[in-house]
Design a protein around this motif. Structure first.
Motif, PDB file in Angstrom:
ATOM      1  N   LEU A  75     -19.864 -11.489  10.520  1.00 63.15           N
ATOM      2  CA  LEU A  75     -20.290 -10.824  11.654  1.00 63.15           C
ATOM      3  C   LEU A  75     -19.349 -11.140  12.862  1.00 63.15           C
ATOM      4  O   LEU A  75     -19.116 -10.078  13.823  1.00 63.15           O
ATOM      5  CB  LEU A  75     -21.766 -11.385  12.051  1.00 63.15           C
ATOM      6  CG  LEU A  75     -22.464 -10.693  13.230  1.00 63.15           C
ATOM      7  CD1 LEU A  75     -22.741  -9.365  13.177  1.00 63.15           C
ATOM      8  CD2 LEU A  75     -23.877 -11.527  13.424  1.00 63.15           C
ATOM      9  N   ALA A  76     -18.800 -12.101  13.105  1.00 58.28           N
ATOM     10  CA  ALA A  76     -17.958 -12.392  14.208  1.00 58.28           C
ATOM     11  C   ALA A  76     -16.750 -11.676  14.120  1.00 58.28           C
ATOM     12  O   ALA A  76     -16.107 -10.872  14.888  1.00 58.28           O
ATOM     13  CB  ALA A  76     -17.580 -13.972  14.158  1.00 58.28           C
ATOM     14  N   MET A  77     -16.255 -11.345  12.824  1.00 55.64           N
ATOM     15  CA  MET A  77     -14.977 -10.745  12.494  1.00 55.64           C
ATOM     16  C   MET A  77     -15.136  -9.116  12.884  1.00 55.64           C
ATOM     17  O   MET A  77     -14.082  -8.255  13.091  1.00 55.64           O
ATOM     18  CB  MET A  77     -14.479 -10.795  11.295  1.00 55.64           C
ATOM     19  CG  MET A  77     -13.774 -12.298  11.123  1.00 55.64           C
ATOM     20  SD  MET A  77     -12.507 -12.857  12.025  1.00 55.64           S
ATOM     21  CE  MET A  77     -13.587 -13.815  13.152  1.00 55.64           C
ATOM     22  N   THR A  78     -16.436  -8.629  12.982  1.00 50.87           N
ATOM     23  CA  THR A  78     -16.738  -7.101  13.429  1.00 50.87           C
ATOM     24  C   THR A  78     -16.121  -6.881  14.633  1.00 50.87           C
ATOM     25  O   THR A  78     -16.019  -5.795  15.149  1.00 50.87           O
ATOM     26  CB  THR A  78     -17.985  -6.773  13.057  1.00 50.87           C
ATOM     27  OG1 THR A  78     -18.831  -7.392  13.805  1.00 50.87           O
ATOM     28  CG2 THR A  78     -18.462  -6.897  11.496  1.00 50.87           C
ATOM     29  N   HIS A  79     -16.151  -7.979  15.460  1.00 52.11           N
ATOM     30  CA  HIS A  79     -15.789  -7.715  16.871  1.00 52.11           C
ATOM     31  C   HIS A  79     -14.345  -7.958  17.124  1.00 52.11           C
ATOM     32  O   HIS A  79     -13.694  -8.046  18.426  1.00 52.11           O
ATOM     33  CB  HIS A  79     -16.545  -8.733  17.809  1.00 52.11           C
ATOM     34  CG  HIS A  79     -17.945  -8.537  17.754  1.00 52.11           C
ATOM     35  ND1 HIS A  79     -18.397  -7.296  18.259  1.00 52.11           N
ATOM     36  CD2 HIS A  79     -18.784  -8.991  17.053  1.00 52.11           C
ATOM     37  CE1 HIS A  79     -19.972  -7.407  18.042  1.00 52.11           C
ATOM     38  NE2 HIS A  79     -19.880  -8.424  17.441  1.00 52.11           N
ATOM     39  N   VAL A  80     -13.555  -8.309  15.923  1.00 47.53           N
ATOM     40  CA  VAL A  80     -12.091  -8.720  16.182  1.00 47.53           C
ATOM     41  C   VAL A  80     -11.250  -7.736  15.506  1.00 47.53           C
ATOM     42  O   VAL A  80     -11.360  -7.302  14.252  1.00 47.53           O
ATOM     43  CB  VAL A  80     -11.872 -10.061  15.475  1.00 47.53           C
ATOM     44  CG1 VAL A  80     -10.520 -10.614  15.625  1.00 47.53           C
ATOM     45  CG2 VAL A  80     -12.752 -11.173  16.165  1.00 47.53           C
ATOM     46  N   ALA A 103      -9.548   2.789   7.967  1.00 44.63           N
ATOM     47  CA  ALA A 103     -10.845   3.111   8.505  1.00 44.63           C
ATOM     48  C   ALA A 103     -11.675   2.892   7.220  1.00 44.63           C
ATOM     49  O   ALA A 103     -12.865   2.698   7.696  1.00 44.63           O
ATOM     50  CB  ALA A 103     -10.558   4.521   9.183  1.00 44.63           C
ATOM     51  N   ARG A 104     -11.393   3.083   6.246  1.00 47.05           N
ATOM     52  CA  ARG A 104     -12.267   3.038   5.108  1.00 47.05           C
ATOM     53  C   ARG A 104     -13.003   1.541   4.963  1.00 47.05           C
ATOM     54  O   ARG A 104     -14.006   1.381   4.305  1.00 47.05           O
ATOM     55  CB  ARG A 104     -11.766   3.308   3.742  1.00 47.05           C
ATOM     56  CG  ARG A 104     -11.493   4.831   3.712  1.00 47.05           C
ATOM     57  CD  ARG A 104     -11.140   5.275   2.154  1.00 47.05           C
ATOM     58  NE  ARG A 104     -10.429   6.626   2.167  1.00 47.05           N
ATOM     59  CZ  ARG A 104      -9.252   7.015   1.877  1.00 47.05           C
ATOM     60  NH1 ARG A 104      -8.367   6.138   1.574  1.00 47.05           N
ATOM     61  NH2 ARG A 104      -8.788   8.466   1.815  1.00 47.05           N
ATOM     62  N   ARG A 105     -12.397   0.758   5.576  1.00 52.82           N
ATOM     63  CA  ARG A 105     -12.970  -0.777   5.561  1.00 52.82           C
ATOM     64  C   ARG A 105     -14.081  -1.280   6.531  1.00 52.82           C
ATOM     65  O   ARG A 105     -14.489  -2.172   6.372  1.00 52.82           O
ATOM     66  CB  ARG A 105     -11.500  -1.961   5.684  1.00 52.82           C
ATOM     67  CG  ARG A 105     -10.589  -1.714   4.869  1.00 52.82           C
ATOM     68  CD  ARG A 105      -9.501  -2.633   5.299  1.00 52.82           C
ATOM     69  NE  ARG A 105      -8.261  -2.592   4.345  1.00 52.82           N
ATOM     70  CZ  ARG A 105      -7.057  -3.232   4.330  1.00 52.82           C
ATOM     71  NH1 ARG A 105      -7.180  -4.371   5.384  1.00 52.82           N
ATOM     72  NH2 ARG A 105      -5.978  -2.787   4.017  1.00 52.82           N
ATOM     73  N   HIS A 106     -14.175  -0.203   7.355  1.00 52.93           N
ATOM     74  CA  HIS A 106     -15.038  -0.288   8.729  1.00 52.93           C
ATOM     75  C   HIS A 106     -16.020   0.910   8.693  1.00 52.93           C
ATOM     76  O   HIS A 106     -15.560   1.954   8.373  1.00 52.93           O
ATOM     77  CB  HIS A 106     -14.394  -0.395   9.931  1.00 52.93           C
ATOM     78  CG  HIS A 106     -13.452  -1.527  10.162  1.00 52.93           C
ATOM     79  ND1 HIS A 106     -13.928  -2.742  10.165  1.00 52.93           N
ATOM     80  CD2 HIS A 106     -12.113  -1.619   9.567  1.00 52.93           C
ATOM     81  CE1 HIS A 106     -12.882  -3.833  10.115  1.00 52.93           C
ATOM     82  NE2 HIS A 106     -11.776  -2.840  10.127  1.00 52.93           N
ATOM     83  N   SER A 107     -17.329   0.891   8.646  1.00 56.46           N
ATOM     84  CA  SER A 107     -18.280   1.864   8.911  1.00 56.46           C
ATOM     85  C   SER A 107     -18.143   2.262  10.218  1.00 56.46           C
ATOM     86  O   SER A 107     -17.716   1.805  11.220  1.00 56.46           O
ATOM     87  CB  SER A 107     -19.573   1.297   8.593  1.00 56.46           C
ATOM     88  OG  SER A 107     -20.180   0.367   9.478  1.00 56.46           O
ATOM     89  N   GLY A 108     -18.444   3.661  10.247  1.00 59.46           N
ATOM     90  CA  GLY A 108     -18.341   4.388  11.389  1.00 59.46           C
ATOM     91  C   GLY A 108     -17.080   4.836  12.261  1.00 59.46           C
ATOM     92  O   GLY A 108     -17.308   5.149  13.389  1.00 59.46           O
ATOM     93  N   GLY A 143       0.211  -0.914  13.956  1.00 61.32           N
ATOM     94  CA  GLY A 143      -0.440  -1.872  13.886  1.00 61.32           C
ATOM     95  C   GLY A 143      -1.348  -2.348  14.681  1.00 61.32           C
ATOM     96  O   GLY A 143      -2.666  -2.635  14.245  1.00 61.32           O
ATOM     97  N   VAL A 144      -1.267  -1.876  15.863  1.00 55.94           N
ATOM     98  CA  VAL A 144      -2.153  -2.230  17.109  1.00 55.94           C
ATOM     99  C   VAL A 144      -3.378  -1.151  16.891  1.00 55.94           C
ATOM    100  O   VAL A 144      -4.483  -1.249  17.003  1.00 55.94           O
ATOM    101  CB  VAL A 144      -1.412  -2.010  18.588  1.00 55.94           C
ATOM    102  CG1 VAL A 144      -2.573  -1.931  19.469  1.00 55.94           C
ATOM    103  CG2 VAL A 144      -0.677  -3.267  18.648  1.00 55.94           C
ATOM    104  N   ALA A 145      -2.900   0.318  16.523  1.00 56.98           N
ATOM    105  CA  ALA A 145      -3.719   1.301  16.069  1.00 56.98           C
ATOM    106  C   ALA A 145      -4.754   0.753  15.070  1.00 56.98           C
ATOM    107  O   ALA A 145      -5.973   0.927  15.342  1.00 56.98           O
ATOM    108  CB  ALA A 145      -3.009   2.561  15.849  1.00 56.98           C
ATOM    109  N   GLN A 146      -4.348   0.283  14.141  1.00 58.20           N
ATOM    110  CA  GLN A 146      -5.034   0.076  12.967  1.00 58.20           C
ATOM    111  C   GLN A 146      -5.956  -1.183  13.556  1.00 58.20           C
ATOM    112  O   GLN A 146      -7.187  -1.393  13.070  1.00 58.20           O
ATOM    113  CB  GLN A 146      -4.217  -0.774  11.636  1.00 58.20           C
ATOM    114  CG  GLN A 146      -3.465   0.121  10.916  1.00 58.20           C
ATOM    115  CD  GLN A 146      -2.890  -0.637   9.998  1.00 58.20           C
ATOM    116  OE1 GLN A 146      -2.305   0.287   8.866  1.00 58.20           O
ATOM    117  NE2 GLN A 146      -2.613  -1.986   9.625  1.00 58.20           N
TER     118      GLN A 146
END
Length: 306
Positions: A75-80, A103-108, A143-146
């Motif tokens: 949960l914490a890493m969703t913000h990082v 992007a496929r690693r993250h929903s939305g 890398g920053v974009a990712q």
């Protein structure tokens, strides 16, 4: 009061009997670029690795948006978003394909968001070329974009300017400023380039032997009343003796025909009158503001930075 994006509370890392990081406590508020400086072996990379969960925390805790990294890691890493060492990507794919894959690693994360990030980081003209053709600066920007695709609250960059030429460093600095302004992201930057940290960051934490030495606001450094006054005279020894009777001798130093005095720059007229009235020829007198590097070296006893 706005909740800090990152809170470190007595963060400690032990390896055997040795403390690599020793009770670090500080906060990073929203929209701030926060620099992390330290001499060789100070523990800054170890601290970053604990924050992103690459190594365990021995004692204390790291909170991201109030969420404990130790207790609720996923949960914490969703913000990082983070780049530790070098950004990893598939060089045989295009920049755009890399972003779609990530992007496929993250929903939305929508195609609109991908295009938004591409434009924000100035990648639109090269995004459909293969990454193997990118310069190091382009790969850093990709890398920053990712790292920001999923709209993190905290972006962590470990030595992001390594290998970049001056133009690439300036570009990265401008993009980070844009991110904090437009996305409200907080950024932590670890770097050994003091001059760049001074231009890039809002505040800088200085650690040594795993301990927090000081946290300095860059604006406070720039606006510091205490400056270095440089005095060039014909008879330096006579001038030094005269100034030592009027100012604290511990703030004076003599080298050849050059005297340096740490004092408020408002002391310049007084110094000038004192020297002229004593028939000492003044070749030049001016105030130099202490740089972040000067203050860093004072705080760390002259140790080199890595």
């Amino acid at each position: 009061m706005t909740e800090a994006v990152l809170q470190l509370r007595n963060l400690t890392k032990r390896i055997g009997t040795r403390k690599i990081v020793d009770n670090l406590t500080f906060d990073v508020p929203p929209g701030e670029i926060f620099g992390f400086l330290g001499p060789n072996g100070a523990g800054k990379t170890t601290t970053i690795r604990m924050i992103v969960g690459l190594i365990s925390i021995s004692k204390g805790e790291a909170l991201i948006k109030g969420i404990s990294v130790s207790k609720h890691f996923e949960l914490a890493m969703t913000h990082v978003g983070a780049i530790v060492e070098n950004p990893e990507m598939y060089k045989f794919l295009t920049g755009y394909q890399n972003l779609v894959h990530y992007a496929r690693r993250h929903s939305g994360v929508t195609k609109e968001r991908i295009n938004e990030v591409v434009n924000m980081l100035g990648l639109q003209n090269r995004i459909h070329e293969k990454v193997k053709r990118y310069s190091l600066g382009m790969r850093q920007r990709l890398g920053v974009a990712q790292a920001i695709l999923h709209r993190p609250s905290l972006l962590i960059l470990d030595e992001p300017t390594n290998g970049l030429d001056p133009a690439g460093i300036r570009e990265l600095r401008d993009y980070l400023r844009k991110l904090t302004r437009e996305e409200g992201i907080s950024v932590i930057v670890s770097s050994h380039l003091l001059s760049e940290m001074e231009l890039m960051c809002d505040r800088v934490a200085i650690i040594q032997s795993g301990k927090l030495i000081d946290i300095q606001s860059i604006n406070e450094v720039r606006n510091s009343a205490q400056t270095k006054i440089v005095i060039e005279v014909e008879d330096a020894h006579a001038a030094y003796e005269l100034l030592a009777s009027a100012f604290d001798p511990s703030r004076l130093s003599l080298s050849g025909d050059r005297i340096e005095l740490t004092a408020d720059k408002s002391a310049v007229p007084t110094i000038t009158k004192l020297l002229v009235s004593s028939d000492i020829d003044v070749m030049g007198i001016y105030a130099e503001q202490k740089s972040l590097e000067d203050q860093f070296l004072e705080l760390t006893g002259g140790e080199m930075v890595v």
